[in-house]
Write a protein that holds these residues in place. Structure first.
Motif, PDB file in Angstrom:
ATOM      1  N   LEU A  43      59.005 -39.597 -68.054  1.00 22.87           N
ATOM      2  CA  LEU A  43      58.097 -40.734 -68.173  1.00 22.87           C
ATOM      3  C   LEU A  43      58.762 -41.921 -68.869  1.00 22.87           C
ATOM      4  O   LEU A  43      58.572 -43.078 -68.474  1.00 22.87           O
ATOM      5  CB  LEU A  43      56.839 -40.309 -68.934  1.00 22.87           C
ATOM      6  N   TYR A  44      59.523 -41.620 -69.910  1.00 22.11           N
ATOM      7  CA  TYR A  44      60.221 -42.667 -70.673  1.00 22.11           C
ATOM      8  C   TYR A  44      61.177 -43.454 -69.777  1.00 22.11           C
ATOM      9  O   TYR A  44      61.225 -44.692 -69.821  1.00 22.11           O
ATOM     10  CB  TYR A  44      60.945 -41.986 -71.840  1.00 22.11           C
ATOM     11  N   ASN A  45      61.916 -42.749 -68.939  1.00 22.04           N
ATOM     12  CA  ASN A  45      62.864 -43.429 -68.064  1.00 22.04           C
ATOM     13  C   ASN A  45      62.171 -44.164 -66.927  1.00 22.04           C
ATOM     14  O   ASN A  45      62.593 -45.261 -66.543  1.00 22.04           O
ATOM     15  CB  ASN A  45      63.871 -42.419 -67.505  1.00 22.04           C
ATOM     16  N   LEU A  46      61.095 -43.589 -66.392  1.00 19.86           N
ATOM     17  CA  LEU A  46      60.353 -44.289 -65.350  1.00 19.86           C
ATOM     18  C   LEU A  46      59.755 -45.591 -65.895  1.00 19.86           C
ATOM     19  O   LEU A  46      59.813 -46.642 -65.239  1.00 19.86           O
ATOM     20  CB  LEU A  46      59.254 -43.386 -64.791  1.00 19.86           C
ATOM     21  N   MET A  47      59.177 -45.506 -67.082  1.00 21.52           N
ATOM     22  CA  MET A  47      58.637 -46.718 -67.707  1.00 21.52           C
ATOM     23  C   MET A  47      59.736 -47.745 -67.908  1.00 21.52           C
ATOM     24  O   MET A  47      59.538 -48.937 -67.663  1.00 21.52           O
ATOM     25  CB  MET A  47      57.995 -46.377 -69.061  1.00 21.52           C
ATOM     26  N   GLY A  48      60.894 -47.288 -68.371  1.00 25.27           N
ATOM     27  CA  GLY A  48      61.995 -48.198 -68.627  1.00 25.27           C
ATOM     28  C   GLY A  48      62.483 -48.897 -67.372  1.00 25.27           C
ATOM     29  O   GLY A  48      62.761 -50.103 -67.384  1.00 25.27           O
ATOM     30  N   PHE A  79      57.453 -59.266 -74.681  1.00 26.81           N
ATOM     31  CA  PHE A  79      57.211 -58.578 -73.407  1.00 26.81           C
ATOM     32  C   PHE A  79      58.158 -57.405 -73.230  1.00 26.81           C
ATOM     33  O   PHE A  79      57.727 -56.300 -72.859  1.00 26.81           O
ATOM     34  CB  PHE A  79      57.367 -59.562 -72.242  1.00 26.81           C
ATOM     35  N   VAL A  80      59.434 -57.613 -73.489  1.00 23.02           N
ATOM     36  CA  VAL A  80      60.409 -56.519 -73.351  1.00 23.02           C
ATOM     37  C   VAL A  80      60.035 -55.358 -74.262  1.00 23.02           C
ATOM     38  O   VAL A  80      60.134 -54.188 -73.886  1.00 23.02           O
ATOM     39  CB  VAL A  80      61.835 -57.021 -73.657  1.00 23.02           C
ATOM     40  N   ASN A  81      59.561 -55.675 -75.464  1.00 23.08           N
ATOM     41  CA  ASN A  81      59.266 -54.612 -76.424  1.00 23.08           C
ATOM     42  C   ASN A  81      57.931 -53.925 -76.207  1.00 23.08           C
ATOM     43  O   ASN A  81      57.557 -53.040 -76.990  1.00 23.08           O
ATOM     44  CB  ASN A  81      59.368 -55.163 -77.846  1.00 23.08           C
ATOM     45  N   LEU A  82      57.226 -54.283 -75.149  1.00 21.45           N
ATOM     46  CA  LEU A  82      56.082 -53.464 -74.743  1.00 21.45           C
ATOM     47  C   LEU A  82      56.558 -52.056 -74.400  1.00 21.45           C
ATOM     48  O   LEU A  82      55.833 -51.078 -74.594  1.00 21.45           O
ATOM     49  CB  LEU A  82      55.369 -54.096 -73.542  1.00 21.45           C
ATOM     50  N   TRP A  83      57.789 -51.961 -73.889  1.00 17.98           N
ATOM     51  CA  TRP A  83      58.367 -50.641 -73.598  1.00 17.98           C
ATOM     52  C   TRP A  83      58.571 -49.854 -74.890  1.00 17.98           C
ATOM     53  O   TRP A  83      58.302 -48.652 -74.941  1.00 17.98           O
ATOM     54  CB  TRP A  83      59.690 -50.810 -72.844  1.00 17.98           C
ATOM     55  N   GLN A 121      56.823 -50.161 -77.641  1.00 18.57           N
ATOM     56  CA  GLN A 121      55.509 -49.733 -78.094  1.00 18.57           C
ATOM     57  C   GLN A 121      55.005 -48.546 -77.282  1.00 18.57           C
ATOM     58  O   GLN A 121      54.453 -47.590 -77.842  1.00 18.57           O
ATOM     59  CB  GLN A 121      54.521 -50.898 -77.997  1.00 18.57           C
ATOM     60  N   ALA A 122      55.213 -48.610 -75.977  1.00 18.85           N
ATOM     61  CA  ALA A 122      54.784 -47.506 -75.115  1.00 18.85           C
ATOM     62  C   ALA A 122      55.555 -46.233 -75.428  1.00 18.85           C
ATOM     63  O   ALA A 122      54.997 -45.118 -75.398  1.00 18.85           O
ATOM     64  CB  ALA A 122      54.975 -47.895 -73.646  1.00 18.85           C
ATOM     65  N   THR A 123      56.835 -46.373 -75.748  1.00 12.20           N
ATOM     66  CA  THR A 123      57.655 -45.208 -76.099  1.00 12.20           C
ATOM     67  C   THR A 123      57.138 -44.547 -77.367  1.00 12.20           C
ATOM     68  O   THR A 123      57.044 -43.313 -77.450  1.00 12.20           O
ATOM     69  CB  THR A 123      59.121 -45.625 -76.277  1.00 12.20           C
ATOM     70  N   MET A 124      56.789 -45.349 -78.382  1.00 10.46           N
ATOM     71  CA  MET A 124      56.254 -44.795 -79.623  1.00 10.46           C
ATOM     72  C   MET A 124      54.917 -44.097 -79.380  1.00 10.46           C
ATOM     73  O   MET A 124      54.646 -43.026 -79.941  1.00 10.46           O
ATOM     74  CB  MET A 124      56.078 -45.901 -80.661  1.00 10.46           C
ATOM     75  N   TRP A 125      54.075 -44.691 -78.542  1.00 11.09           N
ATOM     76  CA  TRP A 125      52.782 -44.085 -78.212  1.00 11.09           C
ATOM     77  C   TRP A 125      52.978 -42.745 -77.490  1.00 11.09           C
ATOM     78  O   TRP A 125      52.337 -41.746 -77.825  1.00 11.09           O
ATOM     79  CB  TRP A 125      51.977 -45.040 -77.332  1.00 11.09           C
ATOM     80  N   LEU A 126      53.863 -42.736 -76.510  1.00  5.24           N
ATOM     81  CA  LEU A 126      54.123 -41.514 -75.741  1.00  5.24           C
ATOM     82  C   LEU A 126      54.695 -40.428 -76.636  1.00  5.24           C
ATOM     83  O   LEU A 126      54.315 -39.244 -76.526  1.00  5.24           O
ATOM     84  CB  LEU A 126      55.091 -41.827 -74.599  1.00  5.24           C
ATOM     85  N   LEU A 127      55.588 -40.802 -77.522  1.00  2.00           N
ATOM     86  CA  LEU A 127      56.213 -39.836 -78.425  1.00  2.00           C
ATOM     87  C   LEU A 127      55.172 -39.180 -79.334  1.00  2.00           C
ATOM     88  O   LEU A 127      55.252 -37.985 -79.624  1.00  2.00           O
ATOM     89  CB  LEU A 127      57.278 -40.547 -79.256  1.00  2.00           C
ATOM     90  N   ARG A 128      54.195 -39.971 -79.768  1.00  2.00           N
ATOM     91  CA  ARG A 128      53.146 -39.420 -80.646  1.00  2.00           C
ATOM     92  C   ARG A 128      52.171 -38.545 -79.868  1.00  2.00           C
ATOM     93  O   ARG A 128      51.850 -37.437 -80.292  1.00  2.00           O
ATOM     94  CB  ARG A 128      52.403 -40.569 -81.332  1.00  2.00           C
ATOM     95  N   ARG A 129      51.705 -39.056 -78.744  1.00  2.00           N
ATOM     96  CA  ARG A 129      50.668 -38.336 -77.995  1.00  2.00           C
ATOM     97  C   ARG A 129      51.210 -37.091 -77.294  1.00  2.00           C
ATOM     98  O   ARG A 129      50.536 -36.063 -77.239  1.00  2.00           O
ATOM     99  CB  ARG A 129      50.057 -39.275 -76.954  1.00  2.00           C
ATOM    100  N   LEU A 130      52.412 -37.187 -76.763  1.00  2.00           N
ATOM    101  CA  LEU A 130      52.957 -36.080 -75.973  1.00  2.00           C
ATOM    102  C   LEU A 130      53.769 -35.112 -76.816  1.00  2.00           C
ATOM    103  O   LEU A 130      53.680 -33.889 -76.622  1.00  2.00           O
ATOM    104  CB  LEU A 130      53.828 -36.642 -74.840  1.00  2.00           C
ATOM    105  N   ASN A 131      54.538 -35.618 -77.764  1.00  2.00           N
ATOM    106  CA  ASN A 131      55.478 -34.777 -78.499  1.00  2.00           C
ATOM    107  C   ASN A 131      55.094 -34.530 -79.951  1.00  2.00           C
ATOM    108  O   ASN A 131      55.827 -33.846 -80.668  1.00  2.00           O
ATOM    109  CB  ASN A 131      56.878 -35.397 -78.440  1.00  2.00           C
TER     110      ASN A 131
END
Length: 272
Positions: free
Chosen positions: A49-54, A76-80, A82-92
């Motif tokens: 997911l991280y790489n697809l988002m990237g 705008f670039v750093n929305l990625w 923020q999304a990475t930090m969210w995914l890391l918390r929710r998924l991992n």
């Protein structure tokens, strides 16, 4: 004064991987740690997911970049990020605790010196200090998608195979960024270290701060406990970040400022 005339330049010229000191800054928490099947599966899913988002976000960033100011493009670039930090918390199951936020000088560009354990801090510090320019090896800009997005953030890319030229680039471009109101983030160890260890600090960041008349903000963290370097696994736990009080260069030498930042980071890591 030139780099050749500066007594601290001999230290700062040695950019790139540096030998580790024999002493550790704390226990290596990964020794003997068992990684369960659930952690492995969630780590693989995070990687996908991280790489697809990237990939998709990098393409979108390039499409909209011509219509944005640098500040808009940075956010705008750093929305990625923020999304990475969210995914890391929710998924991992990786939580983040930050101490010392009051030590970030509002509206003042600074030189940030942080220990380097992981890829995680290169994302998160982008959110703590905005806008910022990170000193990084130029090869990262050649990575498809990820490197393309990095270019939009105006980093300070250096050739670690040419240490003399690398220092000149840090001092010249770094001062330009600071004068533009952009903080500069440097990882003085030059390469990522495993949890519980710290490499020797190069003095290039302290030299930049002293020459530009800017303060140094030291940062210590234990990101390698949850996002180990050169590893696919993302381990549940808490990443703790501590921001130290700014170090003033007035009346001090780059060597003294560098040593003060290193000592603070080393002592703080022992408590994390």
């Amino acid at each position: 004064m030139t780099e050749r005339d500066d007594p601290d330049a001999e230290i700062a010229l040695r950019q790139g991987p540096t030998p580790e000191r024999p002493e550790a800054s704390g226990p290596d928490l990964h020794v003997g740690r068992r990684i369960g099947l659930g952690v492995r599966l969630r780590s693989i899913l995070f990687f996908i997911l991280y790489n697809l988002m990237g990939i998709f976000h990098s393409i979108a960033s390039f499409v909209v970049a011509p219509f944005q100011t640098f500040e808009q493009r940075y956010r705008f670039v750093n929305l990625w990020s923020q999304a990475t930090m969210w995914l890391l918390r929710r998924l991992n199951g990786v939580e983040i605790e930050v101490g010392g936020l009051e030590n970030i000088p509002p509206g003042e560009p600074v030189v940030v010196l942080a220990n380097h354990q992981s890829q995680w801090e290169t994302f998160y510090l982008q959110l703590l200090f905005t806008p910022q320019a990170t000193v990084l090896k130029r090869e990262l800009l050649w990575v498809p998608f990820f490197g393309w997005a990095l270019v939009l953030l105006r980093p300070i890319a250096i050739d670690r195979g040419q240490p003399g030229q690398a220092l000149k680039t840090i001092l010249r471009v770094g001062q330009e960024r600071l004068e533009q109101g952009i903080s500069v983030v440097i990882y003085p160890e030059g390469t990522r270290q495993p949890p519980g260890r710290m490499g020797r600090f190069n003095a290039g960041g302290a030299m930049l701060a002293c020459r530009a008349g800017r303060r140094v903000v030291p940062i210590a963290h234990n990101a390698g406990d949850c996002w180990p370097a050169r590893s696919l696994w993302r381990l549940p736990g808490t990443i703790r970040v501590v921001i130290g009080e700014p170090i003033d260069c007035a009346g001090g030498t780059p060597k003294a400022v560098n040593e003060k930042a290193e000592e603070w980071i080393r002592a703080t890591l022992e408590r994390l």
